[in-house]
Structure formats: C-alpha cells, structure tokens
Design a protein around this motif. Structure first.
Motif, short mmCIF file in Angstrom:
data_model
loop_
_atom_site.label_atom_id
_atom_site.label_comp_id
_atom_site.label_asym_id
_atom_site.label_seq_id
_atom_site.Cartn_x
_atom_site.Cartn_y
_atom_site.Cartn_z
N MET A 1 93.97 -14.28 33.97
CA MET A 1 93.58 -12.87 33.05
C MET A 1 94.54 -11.98 33.06
N THR A 2 94.90 -11.32 32.13
CA THR A 2 95.93 -10.34 32.33
C THR A 2 95.65 -8.95 32.61
N LEU A 3 96.15 -8.46 33.65
CA LEU A 3 95.60 -7.13 34.24
C LEU A 3 96.51 -6.12 33.47
N ARG A 4 95.59 -5.05 33.05
CA ARG A 4 96.18 -3.76 32.14
C ARG A 4 96.09 -2.39 32.93
N LEU A 5 97.06 -1.89 32.95
CA LEU A 5 97.12 -0.45 33.39
C LEU A 5 97.18 0.60 32.30
N THR A 6 95.98 1.38 32.41
CA THR A 6 96.21 2.51 31.35
C THR A 6 96.11 3.95 31.95
N ARG A 7 96.94 4.77 31.48
CA ARG A 7 96.98 6.01 31.81
C ARG A 7 95.95 6.87 30.81
N TRP A 8 95.28 7.65 31.76
CA TRP A 8 94.42 8.80 31.02
C TRP A 8 94.78 10.17 31.23
N GLY A 9 95.91 10.48 31.61
CA GLY A 9 96.51 11.98 31.79
C GLY A 9 96.89 12.31 33.09
N HIS A 10 97.82 13.02 33.17
CA HIS A 10 98.28 13.71 34.60
C HIS A 10 98.30 12.32 35.57
N SER A 11 97.47 12.14 36.59
CA SER A 11 97.75 11.22 37.56
C SER A 11 96.40 10.05 37.41
N CYS A 12 95.84 10.37 36.41
CA CYS A 12 94.64 9.48 36.11
C CYS A 12 95.15 8.26 35.55
N VAL A 13 94.73 6.98 36.40
CA VAL A 13 94.89 5.60 35.51
C VAL A 13 93.48 4.64 35.90
N ARG A 14 93.85 3.56 35.09
CA ARG A 14 92.80 2.48 35.20
C ARG A 14 93.45 1.43 35.48
N LEU A 15 92.95 0.42 36.12
CA LEU A 15 93.32 -1.13 36.19
C LEU A 15 92.07 -1.73 35.58
N ASP A 16 92.63 -2.69 34.47
CA ASP A 16 91.31 -3.53 33.90
C ASP A 16 91.85 -4.76 33.64
N ASP A 17 90.95 -5.80 33.76
CA ASP A 17 91.12 -7.03 33.28
C ASP A 17 89.80 -7.56 32.59
N ASP A 18 89.38 -8.62 32.32
CA ASP A 18 88.46 -8.97 31.74
C ASP A 18 87.00 -8.92 32.32
N ARG A 19 86.94 -8.63 33.56
CA ARG A 19 85.82 -8.53 34.46
C ARG A 19 85.84 -7.12 35.24
N ARG A 20 87.22 -6.79 35.56
CA ARG A 20 87.12 -5.57 36.59
C ARG A 20 87.68 -4.54 36.11
N HIS A 21 87.15 -3.17 36.62
CA HIS A 21 87.58 -2.05 35.88
C HIS A 21 87.64 -0.86 37.16
N LEU A 22 88.76 -0.56 37.49
CA LEU A 22 88.86 0.20 38.47
C LEU A 22 89.77 1.59 38.05
N LEU A 23 89.26 2.91 38.20
CA LEU A 23 89.85 4.03 38.03
C LEU A 23 90.26 4.72 39.15
N ILE A 24 91.43 5.45 39.08
CA ILE A 24 91.97 6.14 40.33
C ILE A 24 92.39 7.57 39.86
N ASP A 25 91.65 8.44 40.67
CA ASP A 25 92.19 9.93 40.48
C ASP A 25 91.58 10.37 39.23
N PRO A 26 90.26 10.63 38.73
CA PRO A 26 89.89 11.21 37.63
C PRO A 26 89.84 12.74 37.78
N GLY A 27 90.79 13.51 37.54
CA GLY A 27 90.87 14.60 37.72
C GLY A 27 90.71 15.69 36.59
N SER A 28 90.88 16.91 36.71
CA SER A 28 90.41 17.97 35.61
C SER A 28 91.34 17.71 34.40
N PHE A 29 92.52 17.39 34.63
CA PHE A 29 93.53 17.19 33.68
C PHE A 29 93.81 16.08 32.65
#
Length: 220
Positions: A1-29
């Motif tokens: 499975m390919t692991l994908r890192l997505t930025r959602w602004g400022h310091s917020c990122v997600r790590l996703d593959d076909d079955r796992r979805h982990l969010l880091i630092d969901p802040g106000s920005f």
C-alpha cells in the motif's frame, strides 16, 4: 500500500493509505473539516491553538475518534467534554499504536518563545519515517525519511530552522508552521531552506496537496 502525506495548512498533516488515516495537529489555522473527514485517530504535539482547535477537536473525539497528546492538551479536551476513555496522555519515550500506525513519542518541551513566557510540554511524533516535531527541536536517533520542518514562528529564526534541518538530516523536508507568512515570505523561506540544507530535498506542499512517500509524486 502506498502511504500518502497531505498538508491541511500550518502544522496540520494527515497520513493515509488504503485502510489507515492518522491526523496530526488539527489547529485553528488549518482546513479542519477536510483534515478531520475520515480520520481514525488524532495526535497533538501541544496545547497552543494553532496546533489544537479545542472545541472542534473535542467534537470529533465525542464522535468516536481517539486522541493522544501531552497532559495539558488532554486536560483542555476533558474540560470541553471530550470522552475520557478516548483521550490518552503521552510523553517522550512512549510507543503507541494509533489508527494502525506504530508511533514513537519524542521530546519534552516547547521551544523558548521568550524567557518571560513559561515553557509548556511539547512532544514530537515519529510515524513511518515521518517526524513531526511540533514547536521544538527534536533529534531522533535514526534518520527520518521526511522532516516536517517549522519555518516561521515567534520563537525562532531562519538560522535555527536551517540548523535543525541539518541536524536531523532527513531525506526530504516538508515545510510547516507557516500560517503567519504571506506568499512573498513563504517563497523566500522555501528558496533559502532549499539552498542551505544540502542533502535534503525540499517538498513544498500547499493546503490540500499530498506527497506519496514511496515515489515523491506531488498531487492536488
């Protein structure tokens, strides 16, 4: 499975593959709705609002998403009526499993903003070769594949950012913590970090952009 890192602004990122979805630092920005959509677990580095949007994240925890973070951040979520059984306190040296990922917890304190401002706990996370330091300098014992590198803030300079990136020596650098910059400042810092940190590839991601950790392909 390919692991994908997505930025959602400022310091917020997600790590996703076909079955796992982990969010880091969901802040106000960050783009909170997009970041939280489908998340299975949340990691928080520290309590500052640009890393933890308390009310919105507490709502997500009430919806069944477990969260790990340092004690003061977890305390804020408890006060916001997030279920205690889904809140987990971590500190440096811990190993946890979140959303199916093996997570190493590193570090202890936020960087010094000013001597008159008390320091707060700040942990870093190392997940699948991706290092998220929060607002601290953390030196892992092994070389990460991706260093999520803060490039702007009231607590450090470009010199410190470059030196931290050189110390860590990751194969790739993804700049984060840039919510206070305009486009000119962002472009300048990306150019300087890319030029000064030899041996690491700079991968600049706008909000909603991703990098596949296997092949470095950037997608929108």
């Amino acid at each position: 499975m390919t692991l994908r890192l997505t930025r959602w602004g400022h310091s917020c990122v997600r790590l996703d593959d076909d079955r796992r979805h982990l969010l880091i630092d969901p802040g106000s920005f960050c783009a909170l709705d997009d970041a939280l959509d489908g998340a299975q677990a949340i990691l928080v580095t520290h309590e500052h609002a640009d890393h933890l949007a308390v009310d919105r994240v507490a709502e997500a925890v009430r919806g069944g998403i477990p969260l790990w973070g340092p004690a003061p951040a977890v305390a804020l979520l408890r006060e916001a009526d997030a279920p205690q059984d889904l809140l987990h306190v971590v500190s440096g040296g811990d190993h946890v499993e979140a959303a199916g990922f093996s997570v190493r917890v590193l570090g202890e304190w936020h960087a010094v903003i000013h001597p008159d401002i008390p320091r707060i706990p700040n942990v870093a996370y190392l997940v699948e070769g991706v290092l998220h330091p929060g607002d601290a300098h953390v030196q892992p014992t092994d070389r990460p594949d991706v260093h999520l590198l803060p490039i702007s803030g009231p607590w450090f300079t470009l010199t410190e950012a470059v030196d931290r990136a050189r110390d860590v020596g990751a194969r790739r650098i993804v700049p984060i913590h840039d919510g206070l910059l305009n486009e000119r400042g962002l472009g300048l810092l990306h150019t300087l970090v890319g030029r000064l940190v030899r041996g690491s590839e700079l991968v600049a991601l706008a909000t909603g952009e991703s990098v596949e950790l296997a092949n470095q392909e950037v997608t929108s």
